[in-house]
Structures are given as structure tokens and as C-alpha cells.
Design a protein around this motif. Sequence first.
Motif, PDB file in Angstrom:
ATOM      1  N   GLY A 252       0.805  -1.220   0.000  1.00 15.59           N
ATOM      2  CA  GLY A 252       0.000   0.000   0.000  1.00 15.59           C
ATOM      3  C   GLY A 252       0.835   1.265   0.000  1.00 15.59           C
ATOM      4  N   PHE A 253       0.143   2.392  -0.078  1.00 14.90           N
ATOM      5  CA  PHE A 253       0.800   3.686  -0.243  1.00 14.90           C
ATOM      6  C   PHE A 253       0.342   4.718   0.785  1.00 14.90           C
ATOM      7  CE2 PHE A 253       0.616   1.316  -4.121  1.00 14.90           C
ATOM      8  CZ  PHE A 253       1.892   1.418  -4.629  1.00 14.90           C
ATOM      9  N   LYS A 254      -0.637   4.359   1.605  1.00 18.13           N
ATOM     10  CA  LYS A 254      -1.098   5.262   2.650  1.00 18.13           C
ATOM     11  C   LYS A 254      -0.149   5.181   3.846  1.00 18.13           C
ATOM     12  CE  LYS A 254      -4.933   6.364   0.440  1.00 18.13           C
ATOM     13  NZ  LYS A 254      -4.638   5.687  -0.848  1.00 18.13           N
ATOM     14  N   CYS A 255      -0.116   6.242   4.634  1.00 18.09           N
ATOM     15  CA  CYS A 255       0.777   6.264   5.792  1.00 18.09           C
ATOM     16  C   CYS A 255       0.134   7.066   6.917  1.00 18.09           C
ATOM     17  CB  CYS A 255       2.131   6.874   5.420  1.00 18.09           C
ATOM     18  SG  CYS A 255       3.364   6.781   6.739  1.00 18.09           S
ATOM     19  N   SER A 256       0.485   6.721   8.148  1.00 12.30           N
ATOM     20  CA  SER A 256      -0.032   7.427   9.320  1.00 12.30           C
ATOM     21  C   SER A 256       0.819   8.647   9.668  1.00 12.30           C
ATOM     22  CB  SER A 256      -0.084   6.469  10.518  1.00 12.30           C
ATOM     23  OG  SER A 256       1.153   5.784  10.677  1.00 12.30           O
ATOM     24  N   GLN A 257       1.864   8.894   8.891  1.00 11.58           N
ATOM     25  CA  GLN A 257       2.665  10.110   9.026  1.00 11.58           C
ATOM     26  C   GLN A 257       2.716  10.813   7.675  1.00 11.58           C
ATOM     27  OE1 GLN A 257       6.496   8.904  10.636  1.00 11.58           O
ATOM     28  NE2 GLN A 257       5.678   8.770  12.719  1.00 11.58           N
ATOM     29  N   LYS A 258       3.246  12.013   7.672  1.00 11.94           N
ATOM     30  CA  LYS A 258       3.349  12.773   6.424  1.00 11.94           C
ATOM     31  C   LYS A 258       4.691  13.514   6.425  1.00 11.94           C
ATOM     32  CE  LYS A 258       0.691  15.894   3.448  1.00 11.94           C
ATOM     33  NZ  LYS A 258      -0.466  16.829   3.369  1.00 11.94           N
ATOM     34  N   CYS A 259       5.762  12.748   6.295  1.00  8.36           N
ATOM     35  CA  CYS A 259       7.114  13.306   6.432  1.00  8.36           C
ATOM     36  C   CYS A 259       7.382  14.364   5.361  1.00  8.36           C
ATOM     37  CB  CYS A 259       8.147  12.201   6.340  1.00  8.36           C
ATOM     38  SG  CYS A 259       8.041  11.028   7.709  1.00  8.36           S
ATOM     39  N   ILE A 260       8.149  15.365   5.733  1.00  7.55           N
ATOM     40  CA  ILE A 260       8.403  16.502   4.840  1.00  7.55           C
ATOM     41  C   ILE A 260       9.149  16.091   3.585  1.00  7.55           C
ATOM     42  CG2 ILE A 260       8.381  18.201   6.709  1.00  7.55           C
ATOM     43  CD1 ILE A 260      11.475  18.147   6.597  1.00  7.55           C
ATOM     44  N   PHE A 261       9.880  14.983   3.650  1.00  3.57           N
ATOM     45  CA  PHE A 261      10.692  14.565   2.507  1.00  3.57           C
ATOM     46  C   PHE A 261      10.071  13.411   1.731  1.00  3.57           C
ATOM     47  CE2 PHE A 261      12.465  12.970   6.550  1.00  3.57           C
ATOM     48  CZ  PHE A 261      12.081  11.637   6.448  1.00  3.57           C
ATOM     49  N   CYS A 262       8.907  12.944   2.134  1.00  2.00           N
ATOM     50  CA  CYS A 262       8.304  11.767   1.502  1.00  2.00           C
ATOM     51  C   CYS A 262       7.826  12.099   0.086  1.00  2.00           C
ATOM     52  CB  CYS A 262       7.132  11.257   2.331  1.00  2.00           C
ATOM     53  SG  CYS A 262       6.394   9.755   1.636  1.00  2.00           S
ATOM     54  N   SER A 263       8.127  11.206  -0.845  1.00  2.00           N
ATOM     55  CA  SER A 263       7.729  11.415  -2.239  1.00  2.00           C
ATOM     56  C   SER A 263       6.742  10.348  -2.711  1.00  2.00           C
ATOM     57  CB  SER A 263       8.969  11.398  -3.141  1.00  2.00           C
ATOM     58  OG  SER A 263       9.665  10.183  -2.990  1.00  2.00           O
ATOM     59  N   ALA A 264       6.202   9.586  -1.781  1.00  2.00           N
ATOM     60  CA  ALA A 264       5.270   8.516  -2.160  1.00  2.00           C
ATOM     61  C   ALA A 264       3.987   9.099  -2.745  1.00  2.00           C
ATOM     62  CB  ALA A 264       4.943   7.655  -0.943  1.00  2.00           C
ATOM     63  N   ASP A 265       3.415   8.374  -3.695  1.00  2.00           N
ATOM     64  CA  ASP A 265       2.134   8.765  -4.291  1.00  2.00           C
ATOM     65  C   ASP A 265       1.019   8.137  -3.467  1.00  2.00           C
ATOM     66  OD1 ASP A 265      -0.073   9.338  -5.781  1.00  2.00           O
ATOM     67  OD2 ASP A 265       0.705   8.574  -7.679  1.00  2.00           O
ATOM     68  N   ASN A 266       0.486   8.904  -2.531  1.00  2.00           N
ATOM     69  CA  ASN A 266      -0.543   8.379  -1.634  1.00  2.00           C
ATOM     70  C   ASN A 266      -1.896   8.196  -2.310  1.00  2.00           C
ATOM     71  OD1 ASN A 266       1.231   8.308   0.546  1.00  2.00           O
ATOM     72  ND2 ASN A 266       0.854  10.458   1.023  1.00  2.00           N
ATOM     73  N   SER A 267      -1.988   8.602  -3.583  1.00  2.00           N
ATOM     74  CA  SER A 267      -3.270   8.456  -4.283  1.00  2.00           C
ATOM     75  C   SER A 267      -3.449   7.046  -4.844  1.00  2.00           C
ATOM     76  CB  SER A 267      -3.355   9.469  -5.432  1.00  2.00           C
ATOM     77  OG  SER A 267      -2.439   9.148  -6.470  1.00  2.00           O
TER      78      SER A 267
END
Length: 524
Positions: A252-267
Motif C-alpha cells: 500500500g501507499f497510505k501512511c499514518s505520518q506525512k514526512c516533509i521529505f516523503c515522495s510517495a504517491d498516496n493516491s
Amino acid sequence: MKSRRSAEKPSIPAAEALDEVCAVNAKSFKSVNAGLMTAYIRSVVSGAHSGSNQPIVLLHNLEGFSNAEIARTLRAALEAGCKKVRIELPSSPFPTSEFVGLLLSHGAQEVHIDVVRTKDSIANEPVFDAMGKTISGLALNLRARVCLKIHAPSNTGECEMLIRRVSLAGAPRIVLLFDEPASASVAAELQQLCAESARRLGVSIDLRLPGLTAIYHSDAWKQSEAETLLLDVPATQINGETIPLGAVFQLGFKCSQKCIFCSADNSLPNVSEAVMHDTLARTLKTKIPRVVFTGGEPTMDPCLADYISRCKKARVTEISLYTNGMAAADVKYAGRLAASGLDIALVSLHSHRPDISDRITRRPSGFKKTSAGIQNLLGFSVLTIINFVINEMNFRDTARFVSFVKNNYPGALLNFSYVAPIREFTAKPDVIPRFRDAAPVLMEALDACDELGVVSAGLEPHWGIPPCAIRADRRYFPFLLPLVGTHSGFIKAAACSRCTFDKSCFGIRANYAKMYGFEELTPL
């Protein structure tokens, strides 16, 4: 045979070079023997000319080539080891079975087809019939990531017909490239057309107008992309033999954090449970020695413990989890993971200061939960490695973080990762520090690990700071192995080809080079 002058490196626009596209002018080789052509393309692939490491090789200027000559040129690139091909084809019929057969036999991973459009190419049925057969063959047999890039017509009516014909051929991704600006009204019409077409036809459409870039993904494309990214099998090469290092599952691509450097496509959506179980079963049959579960945040998958248990029953030697650790703050959940057979947990924690940590992860109380998760995992005898991602907000405290780990998490190992500007929106000075600023502090921290007895897993040279930035000291880089395969987004300076560690380093992120240039790279 042409003189050596004819085989000189073609000029490459700076923007394309940073995108790791290395141009090979096929006309320069039309009367050159295949051996010389292959040798030249091999040098392009290895980065000796372009500064890139196994880039997408663009074969262009094929107008007037016969099918046999196009096939010969493509074969030269594939035999030189290129796994990513972009081929610029003229508006005339081009090889179908030969084209697909070559790509299949050489294991190409990514294929871009550029069609050079003439004013009557839209009506050229043979071109689109041949193109449709080729794309269908690639999509069905090769399962490569096929992208069709077309210099598009200027009116929306022709564009609509073009999108429909290409999508019916089976291309999951279409790039419409406009060389001339469009009026505001036409641009708006094109955006609406692309959005509706992507949704209706189940494809991804990349609209590129001068001054405007927009990407439209359908739900079907997102699902396909999620399935493509589900499994990765990195490898190394020892004594000429390719050795798989393990299987990496992206749950999966969802996360319980939202790090400033994260480049994951949460969509992107999660793959179905059936697809995951089938992929895991096929992978375990190969007797893979190591399995890693990552994300997104993999603990958000309710079946995680079951996947770990299946790996343990299949006698996988090492089962790892990459996590932010917050879910393991629940002692029962941490115990369940341990009982399922989890061997290693790589837990991300980016500061010893709660306020800085929560600002980096953008999750209030995240530090408190991650800290509890680490302690619980250690309590259940799971080998726990704390992953500290060096970024502009925390790098000055790197050495102090070592003492914090020593005092608060006895038995935990420590891993340092350098922040990766994978996407342009993360490539900002307030996120990405310069190597020259962070390197001295990082070396001080690694020395502190030795002094305090904190076991450090060392740096991962393939994805973070290049070895030359900290003198390639083996204390800091214990895993300098030869690389196998291609990895987009990286680039090298011309001088890198003279470095001892050229074959063990991808170079630096292209977005880092755009920000700070190459002046920090020094061959060793």
C-alpha cells in the motif's frame, strides 16, 4: 565504414541529460558495422559519455531506415545492456514481431515509443495498425511499462481520435507533446479532453504544452501501477553471476505520518488481497532468502502478520519490516508481529527532540508512539534498527542522536539515510542539505557509534549520499557492491567514470544536481 568522427556523442539538451536520456543518432551508424555501434552504445549505457548510469537510451533519426536497420540499431542497444529504451520512430510502418521479439529476448523493463508526426500521419492507417500490434505485444508478452509519446496535432478533434486509437492498441500511458503554445481556450479544452479520456479509457495521459504540464490518471491505471510497484527484487553481481538480494513488497501507499521529505504517491490504491496472496505465493516458490515488507506504512495492512507467518513457514531466512513504529506502541500488536516470525524491524525516527521529530513527520505525538514502538519490539527480541533520515531540519543533531539511542534503546542498531529528493516538490533547500554541510556531522556521528558501542548498519550508497562525499571509508560504507539494473532519477558527472567506485554508486539524484550542481563530486 564511416570515420570515428561520425560516431561522436550527439549533443543532448541539459534538461534531457538530467532526465537520464542519452541520445544515439542512428544515422551516424547507418553504414557502420554492428560491432562498432554496439561498442559506442555500451559506452553510453555505462555512463562513460553521458555521465548517466544505464539511462533510457534514445534511438533517434531513424527516418529512411529499413525495418532491418531499425531492428539492428535496437539490437545494439539491448546487447549493450540497456534495459530502458526510448525509440523515436518515423511516420511509416515499423517492425512489429521483430521489435517485440528483441525486447522480449533481452528482458527490457521500460519502453518508450516516440512517433514523429507529419501532417497526414493521423490518417496513416498502416502506421497505427503496426503500432497497435507492437504495443499490444509488449503489454501482453513483455509486461514492460510502455509509454507512447506523440507530437500531437493542434486541434482537440484530432487529439481525441488519436487518444482513442492509441488506447485501443493497449498503451497504458500516453504522452501528448505540443511543440507550440496553445491559446487559453484551447489549453482548457485539451485539459478537459485528457481528463475525461483518461477516466473513460482507463489510461494515464500526460499533457505537455509549453508552460503547462498536467497528468491525468484513471482508476484502472492507478490499480495497474500499484500492482507494478507491489514487488521489487533488487540484485547484485558477484563473479559474473546475478544474485537476488531479496524480495521487497510494497504493502500500500497510505501512511499514518506525512514526512516533509516523503515522495510517495498516496493516491495509489492497495492491490487486492488476492493479487497480494498470489504474488507472495509465487515469490516464496523461488526460495528467496530474504523478504522485506514496506509501504506506505505496512502496518496499516491488516494481513501483515499473516504474510510474515507464511514467509516463516516457507523458511525464509530473514523477514524484515520497514515501519514508522507507531502501530507497535500497542504491546499486543508488537507481540503478534514477533510471534508471526518477524526477524528485523527498521523503524524510522528522525530526531531525539520530540518537537523536531513531530515537525518532520507532521504527526503530533508521533515521537511518543514511535519511541514506545521501538521499546516494545526490542522487548519481544525483534532486532530493531532505527533509521535516521538526514535532512535540513535535523542534520546538525546527528551525532547527539547516537548518544540518545545508546541511552534509551539498549540493543538497537542505527542506520543513517540521506534524504532523497525523488520528486521536484521535495527538492527544496529547507529539506535537502548540501553534502558538504552534512558530511562532516555525519562522519562525526558514525565515529560516535564506534566510540559508544552503538552498532551502525552503515550507509546505503546506492540511494543516499555518494561515497566520495565522505571519502568512501569502509567504516561508513560496508556495502559497496557492484550494482545491477537501472534506476531512474540518478545522474553522474563526467568525472565519475574515473572513480574507483563508479560501478558501486548510482551517483546523485537528478533533482539534487538541479539544485546544487556537480561540484561536490570528486573521483576517488
